[in-house]
Design a protein around this motif. Sequence first.
Motif, short mmCIF file in Angstrom:
data_model
loop_
_atom_site.label_atom_id
_atom_site.label_comp_id
_atom_site.label_asym_id
_atom_site.label_seq_id
_atom_site.Cartn_x
_atom_site.Cartn_y
_atom_site.Cartn_z
N LEU A 185 0.87 -1.18 0.00
CA LEU A 185 0.00 0.00 0.00
C LEU A 185 0.91 1.23 0.00
N THR A 186 0.71 2.10 -0.99
CA THR A 186 1.52 3.30 -1.08
C THR A 186 0.64 4.53 -1.00
N LYS A 187 1.28 5.68 -0.69
CA LYS A 187 0.54 6.93 -0.52
C LYS A 187 1.21 8.04 -1.32
N GLY A 188 0.37 8.83 -2.02
CA GLY A 188 0.84 10.04 -2.68
C GLY A 188 1.61 9.78 -3.97
N ALA A 189 1.95 10.90 -4.64
CA ALA A 189 2.66 10.82 -5.91
C ALA A 189 4.05 10.23 -5.74
N ALA A 190 4.63 10.38 -4.56
CA ALA A 190 5.96 9.83 -4.30
C ALA A 190 5.93 8.35 -3.97
N ALA A 191 4.71 7.77 -3.92
CA ALA A 191 4.54 6.34 -3.63
C ALA A 191 5.22 5.93 -2.33
N GLU A 192 4.96 6.72 -1.27
CA GLU A 192 5.47 6.37 0.06
C GLU A 192 4.89 5.02 0.48
N ARG A 193 5.77 4.09 0.83
CA ARG A 193 5.33 2.73 1.13
C ARG A 193 4.89 2.64 2.59
N LEU A 194 3.60 2.37 2.78
CA LEU A 194 3.05 2.26 4.12
C LEU A 194 3.02 0.82 4.61
N PHE A 195 2.95 -0.10 3.68
CA PHE A 195 2.89 -1.53 4.03
C PHE A 195 3.41 -2.32 2.85
N GLU A 196 4.14 -3.42 3.16
CA GLU A 196 4.62 -4.31 2.10
C GLU A 196 4.90 -5.68 2.70
N ASP A 197 4.42 -6.72 2.02
CA ASP A 197 4.70 -8.08 2.47
C ASP A 197 4.43 -9.05 1.32
N ASP A 198 4.85 -10.28 1.49
CA ASP A 198 4.62 -11.30 0.47
C ASP A 198 3.29 -11.98 0.74
N LEU A 199 2.43 -12.00 -0.28
CA LEU A 199 1.07 -12.51 -0.12
C LEU A 199 1.07 -14.00 0.21
N VAL A 200 1.88 -14.79 -0.47
CA VAL A 200 1.91 -16.23 -0.20
C VAL A 200 2.38 -16.50 1.23
N SER A 201 3.34 -15.70 1.70
CA SER A 201 3.81 -15.86 3.08
C SER A 201 2.71 -15.53 4.08
N LEU A 202 1.93 -14.49 3.80
CA LEU A 202 0.81 -14.14 4.68
C LEU A 202 -0.21 -15.28 4.74
N ILE A 203 -0.52 -15.86 3.58
CA ILE A 203 -1.47 -16.97 3.54
C ILE A 203 -0.91 -18.18 4.28
N SER A 204 0.38 -18.44 4.10
CA SER A 204 1.01 -19.57 4.79
C SER A 204 0.96 -19.38 6.30
N GLU A 205 1.16 -18.13 6.76
CA GLU A 205 1.09 -17.86 8.19
C GLU A 205 -0.33 -18.06 8.70
N ALA A 206 -1.32 -17.63 7.93
CA ALA A 206 -2.70 -17.87 8.33
C ALA A 206 -2.99 -19.37 8.42
N ASN A 207 -2.43 -20.15 7.50
CA ASN A 207 -2.62 -21.60 7.55
C ASN A 207 -1.97 -22.21 8.77
N ARG A 208 -0.81 -21.69 9.15
CA ARG A 208 -0.16 -22.20 10.36
C ARG A 208 -1.00 -21.93 11.61
N GLN A 209 -1.84 -20.92 11.52
CA GLN A 209 -2.72 -20.60 12.65
C GLN A 209 -4.07 -21.30 12.55
N GLY A 210 -4.24 -22.13 11.50
CA GLY A 210 -5.45 -22.93 11.40
C GLY A 210 -6.42 -22.54 10.30
#
Length: 303
Positions: free
Chosen positions: A237-262
């Motif tokens: 997720l970026t903000k403004g014309a300068a594309a300030e990065r507010l959040f960044e992560d790997d989607l597959v890793s996020l899903i894998s972490e959710a799977n580890r939690q059930g």
Amino acid sequence: MNGRLTTGILLALTLLATGCDLLSDDLSDCPTDEGVTCRIYFSFAGGNASDIDPQDVKHLSLYVFDRNGYYVTYIPDEDPRLDTDDYCITLTLDDDDEYMFVAWGNVSPDYGYTLDDPADGAVEMWNVRLDDTEAEHLLYGCMQPSAETRALTQDYVIELYQNSYNIELTTEGFPDPEDDYTLELTNSFGGYSFLNEIILSEANTYLTPCERDEAGQPRAVARTHGLEAGTNTTVALTKGAAAERLFEDDLVSLISEANRQGAAIDFRLVHNFTIHLKYDPATLEVEVSINGWNITHEYHELG
């Protein structure tokens, strides 16, 4: 090889060896010079457990290859009725060969995909390439069935897998509501082979401007491909014309972490992912959840 590949079983339409009694009064089941009529039906991987919408399949293509993997014929359908049980594609094939059926949903320039077919190449050299980041959903099925039968009409069912995914980004508590926010998806997906293996390309970044929800918070929906273990799709997720990065992560890793939690998210069955980012102004961190599962030990500092 891609885990979603259907198990290969060779289709032997060797009806000349069926042992028909040519002196019999009833020859209805014996092979003729006209070949064998094949009726190809379709199902969705996972059945009722899948979130595939049959109406998302706007175009269906059936490709037939011979025992050596070379092209035999192609049948397109511009109006597939996959929401009905009696829908099928019918074709006639010689009864003394073996065949491989490959089905694609929405492979057409009209829907964001290009067929890369070599003039004389075997099936392993055929590919589908992504042309448009706003492409329709992409579906794939492959069957190499094995059945020796005396019937002149043979029925088969190809199981379709969806290779594309919807990503919805929702947010809560983000400052500067008047700023422009953008959802970024970055991966190296270029397309699929006719064996449903991912074709890698140079990294591409797809930008989706965020809209505002009822609370004035950034929200966006985008489409991506090639989500499976061992692949990388960066969501940011970026903000403004300068594309300030507010959040960044790997989607597959996020899903894998959710799977580890059930969560038990299966890429073959789940094709809609909602990533919710909750900003805490006191800690300047972002809490992440995916499909309602909090990634409890993962917090990201804003900015």
